[in-house]
Design an enzyme around this catalytic site. Sequence first.
Site, PDB file in Angstrom:
ATOM      1  N   CYS B 161       0.804  -1.229   0.000  1.00 45.50           N
ATOM      2  CA  CYS B 161       0.000   0.000   0.000  1.00 45.50           C
ATOM      3  C   CYS B 161       0.836   1.277   0.000  1.00 45.50           C
ATOM      4  O   CYS B 161       0.293   2.371  -0.051  1.00 45.50           O
ATOM      5  CB  CYS B 161      -0.961  -0.023   1.171  1.00 45.50           C
ATOM      6  SG  CYS B 161      -1.930  -1.540   1.139  1.00 45.50           S
ATOM      7  N   HIS B 292      -2.538   7.839   6.578  1.00 42.56           N
ATOM      8  CA  HIS B 292      -2.826   6.580   5.897  1.00 42.56           C
ATOM      9  C   HIS B 292      -4.268   6.187   6.240  1.00 42.56           C
ATOM     10  O   HIS B 292      -5.046   5.869   5.362  1.00 42.56           O
ATOM     11  CB  HIS B 292      -1.818   5.514   6.325  1.00 42.56           C
ATOM     12  CG  HIS B 292      -1.951   4.238   5.573  1.00 42.56           C
ATOM     13  ND1 HIS B 292      -1.922   4.186   4.206  1.00 42.56           N
ATOM     14  CD2 HIS B 292      -2.135   2.946   5.999  1.00 42.56           C
ATOM     15  CE1 HIS B 292      -2.078   2.923   3.813  1.00 42.56           C
ATOM     16  NE2 HIS B 292      -2.204   2.152   4.878  1.00 42.56           N
ATOM     17  N   GLU B 303      -0.991   4.345  13.852  1.00 39.22           N
ATOM     18  CA  GLU B 303      -0.618   5.595  13.198  1.00 39.22           C
ATOM     19  C   GLU B 303      -0.790   6.766  14.172  1.00 39.22           C
ATOM     20  O   GLU B 303       0.060   7.658  14.245  1.00 39.22           O
ATOM     21  CB  GLU B 303      -1.473   5.822  11.936  1.00 39.22           C
ATOM     22  CG  GLU B 303      -0.992   7.020  11.119  1.00 39.22           C
ATOM     23  CD  GLU B 303      -1.709   7.170   9.781  1.00 39.22           C
ATOM     24  OE1 GLU B 303      -2.723   6.465   9.549  1.00 39.22           O
ATOM     25  OE2 GLU B 303      -1.254   7.993   8.971  1.00 39.22           O
ATOM     26  N   LYS B 321      -9.271   8.404   2.616  1.00 39.91           N
ATOM     27  CA  LYS B 321      -9.777   7.071   2.247  1.00 39.91           C
ATOM     28  C   LYS B 321     -11.261   6.958   2.586  1.00 39.91           C
ATOM     29  O   LYS B 321     -11.954   6.078   2.079  1.00 39.91           O
ATOM     30  CB  LYS B 321      -8.979   5.976   2.954  1.00 39.91           C
ATOM     31  CG  LYS B 321      -7.559   5.857   2.389  1.00 39.91           C
ATOM     32  CD  LYS B 321      -6.803   4.672   2.936  1.00 39.91           C
ATOM     33  CE  LYS B 321      -5.425   4.556   2.294  1.00 39.91           C
ATOM     34  NZ  LYS B 321      -4.484   5.607   2.753  1.00 39.91           N
ATOM     35  N   HIS B 326      -9.730   2.447   0.114  1.00 36.25           N
ATOM     36  CA  HIS B 326      -8.283   2.231   0.100  1.00 36.25           C
ATOM     37  C   HIS B 326      -7.908   1.726  -1.290  1.00 36.25           C
ATOM     38  O   HIS B 326      -8.229   0.593  -1.658  1.00 36.25           O
ATOM     39  CB  HIS B 326      -7.900   1.216   1.175  1.00 36.25           C
ATOM     40  CG  HIS B 326      -6.413   1.092   1.375  1.00 36.25           C
ATOM     41  ND1 HIS B 326      -5.499   1.736   0.564  1.00 36.25           N
ATOM     42  CD2 HIS B 326      -5.691   0.403   2.290  1.00 36.25           C
ATOM     43  CE1 HIS B 326      -4.277   1.434   0.969  1.00 36.25           C
ATOM     44  NE2 HIS B 326      -4.367   0.626   2.016  1.00 36.25           N
ATOM     45  N   PHE B 384       1.408  -3.678   3.842  1.00 37.45           N
ATOM     46  CA  PHE B 384       1.763  -5.026   4.266  1.00 37.45           C
ATOM     47  C   PHE B 384       3.263  -5.219   4.112  1.00 37.45           C
ATOM     48  O   PHE B 384       3.885  -4.616   3.251  1.00 37.45           O
ATOM     49  CB  PHE B 384       1.072  -6.055   3.367  1.00 37.45           C
ATOM     50  CG  PHE B 384      -0.321  -6.377   3.785  1.00 37.45           C
ATOM     51  CD1 PHE B 384      -0.942  -5.648   4.789  1.00 37.45           C
ATOM     52  CD2 PHE B 384      -1.018  -7.409   3.189  1.00 37.45           C
ATOM     53  CE1 PHE B 384      -2.233  -5.948   5.174  1.00 37.45           C
ATOM     54  CE2 PHE B 384      -2.311  -7.717   3.561  1.00 37.45           C
ATOM     55  CZ  PHE B 384      -2.920  -6.989   4.561  1.00 37.45           C
TER      56      PHE B 384
END
Lengths: 348, 395
Positions: B161, B292, B303, B321, B326, B384
């Site tokens: 991502c 994010h 985060e 998002k 996403h 990831f």
Amino acid sequence: MLYVHNSNCISPQQTFPDTALDLLNESRDNQLLVKEPVYSNIPPGILRRMARAVRMCVGAALPLLKGIPEPDGIVIGTANGGIEDCIKFLNQIIEYKEGLLSPGSFVQSTSNAPAAQISLISKNKNYNNTVTHRGLAFENALMDAVMLLKEKKDGCFLIGSVDEISDYNFNIDLLAGSFRKEIVSNRQLFDHPAIGTIGGEGALMMTVSNAQEGAVARLEDLQTIHTPDETLLLETLKHFLLRNGLTQNAPDLLITGENGDIRLQKFYQAVESLFPEHISIARFKHLSGEYCTASSFGFWMATEILRKGKIPDIALKKGKQTEFRKILLYNNYRGMQHSFVLLGKPVG
Amino acid sequence: MSRIMITGMGIISAIGTSVEENRQSLINERSGISQLEYYPTAYAGRLPCGEIKISSATLNEKLFAQPGPTITRTGLLVLHAADEAVRDSGLSNAQLASTETALIGASTVGGMCLTDEIFHDAHAHSLGTPYTSSYDYASATLVAQKRYGILGEVSTINTACSSSANAISFGARLISHGFARRALVGGADSLAKFTINGFHALNILSDKRCAPFDRDRSGLNLGEGAAFLVLEKEEDAKGKRIYATLSGFGNSNDAFHPSSISPEGEGPYLSMKWALEKAGINPGDINYINAHGTGTENNDETEGRAMQRLFGSPPPFASTKSFTGHTLGASGAIEAVYSILSLMHQELYPSLQFKNPIPETKFKPVKHYRKQSVQHVMSNSFGFGGNCTTLIFSK
């Protein structure tokens, strides 16, 4: 640009942990598969869950960390990452009609898994990147390392590449016309050029830095281009030779990615035609097979030749053993993605 | 070293097919997350997504003005966004095709949006579909290379991502080191059974519109889209409209777990810290963070924790998002466009669906669109494999 220090190449040939290229391992059904070593460095619990591409890459990387426990960054080139797990997961999606699936294969299939696993196992929080640019994934990972060493002059980086054959990507590439329709042994790969070649796989990991001391080779220059046109390719090569002062003094050895595919012969012939008759030429795809990051095998072989001062007989296309100071590597992926890599002895 | 300027932008997402349409949706707080109408999956009607409500056939016609070649949806999204960025930058065809132009793309799905075709080809059930060379991650980048005839460095990055955030910094570094004069950088991902089922198997997809940074958040919504930026050296950008400068970037691996971030948010903390160092500014100089903020239990808490460690009390932040879903490998580039728009127009875009803060940090994202003076914007992308990247854009 940078110096290559230690490397591990896990390939279909005897290259890890010891090297014996003259014992040719033969292809089977147009595939050259890696003879996987015992991965004594990878914790068994983690090893069990690893996709094959991941463990080949991690297996080649971990022994190098004995010398530099915390490299300043990790960069891996891989066109397909864990393609086997990827399609396994797709199979589940179809078989169970998008029902409740186990995420194991999904997590293993992400192409950044090899670089991520090396970071995870070695607890390395530094720069981490995965380049997936098909036939130039390895070269572009090298380019990243070149830039990283301009940004951190005293740095040391762990870089490399991996790609695996699974039945799935072999089928896909076979349908795409990449492989021979008839069975051909790697021993006879170059005897009768025809459409297609044989598949291969492998992993190369190495440590690179700006330190000349203890290095096995120096990367002097690197150029890639996308084109189906051999005239433009030759212009690029001429420019490359000019800027490296190689118009009068040709490199001592040209290593090409010739793979027995008749459709690519015009590119290799064009490149060879630019050099004087006496120059030695070596090739390696009968040892590695063809795959997106196969040029890494050629790169590793060049560093071995610089280190040992001898071309494996089995790799020599023409010419003779001589002193090798500069080696030019030319690779071509599917007639579109080309790379020129110039390697030299670390001294002088 | 010469500064890196953004001189062109292009974007397609669930909230619009151009930069201006995207901005209007952000201003008017119009989310693009809805039930699927086009993508055929068993989860249509159950898991809302940030779907672009245009069929691939229509996109193909629009891009090629006639029945075009067989290009995957990911490739079509790349061309749509890259075409806009290129037009916007005013680069000539000759400049674009030159050996001095780099193209760096990013994708986590690539051609794997085509589940059934891959299945047939991988099992050799057919003589081969027209897509046998289109499944890999590089395929969508290569479509753009061919369209513009780009002869400089061309690459594709997949760090999950954070892919397109890394593509942006890679392009900037090529220019800084003299390996390119200009770069077209970004990324794309389309919805795929592969990712829908993968994230669902990990139990992190929400059946509602995602609520980033909310105490009761229930997971993420997948989205699709693409965005590209044109980067040029400061000297070359003279006389052109300059949107912003890419002043900092940082890349760290969290080295904790294949699919979740460490409790202290070590990777996010380091990527933000290193981006600030690269930009030569202090945490207090950041006016807005495009987080994010996926809306998962793990991301938003870690985060937030990382922001707390670095900023104490963070500047205004939001997760867009909640508008786009996403978009995975595209999210870094899409959110870069939003960050740059924020700088250009001196305005902050909100996080939708937020109600109550996470008890541990008590942080509240920007809840409504507002005008504000903005000098430096930070954009976070974490993926990831622990791949964390932060970009900083400045006026």
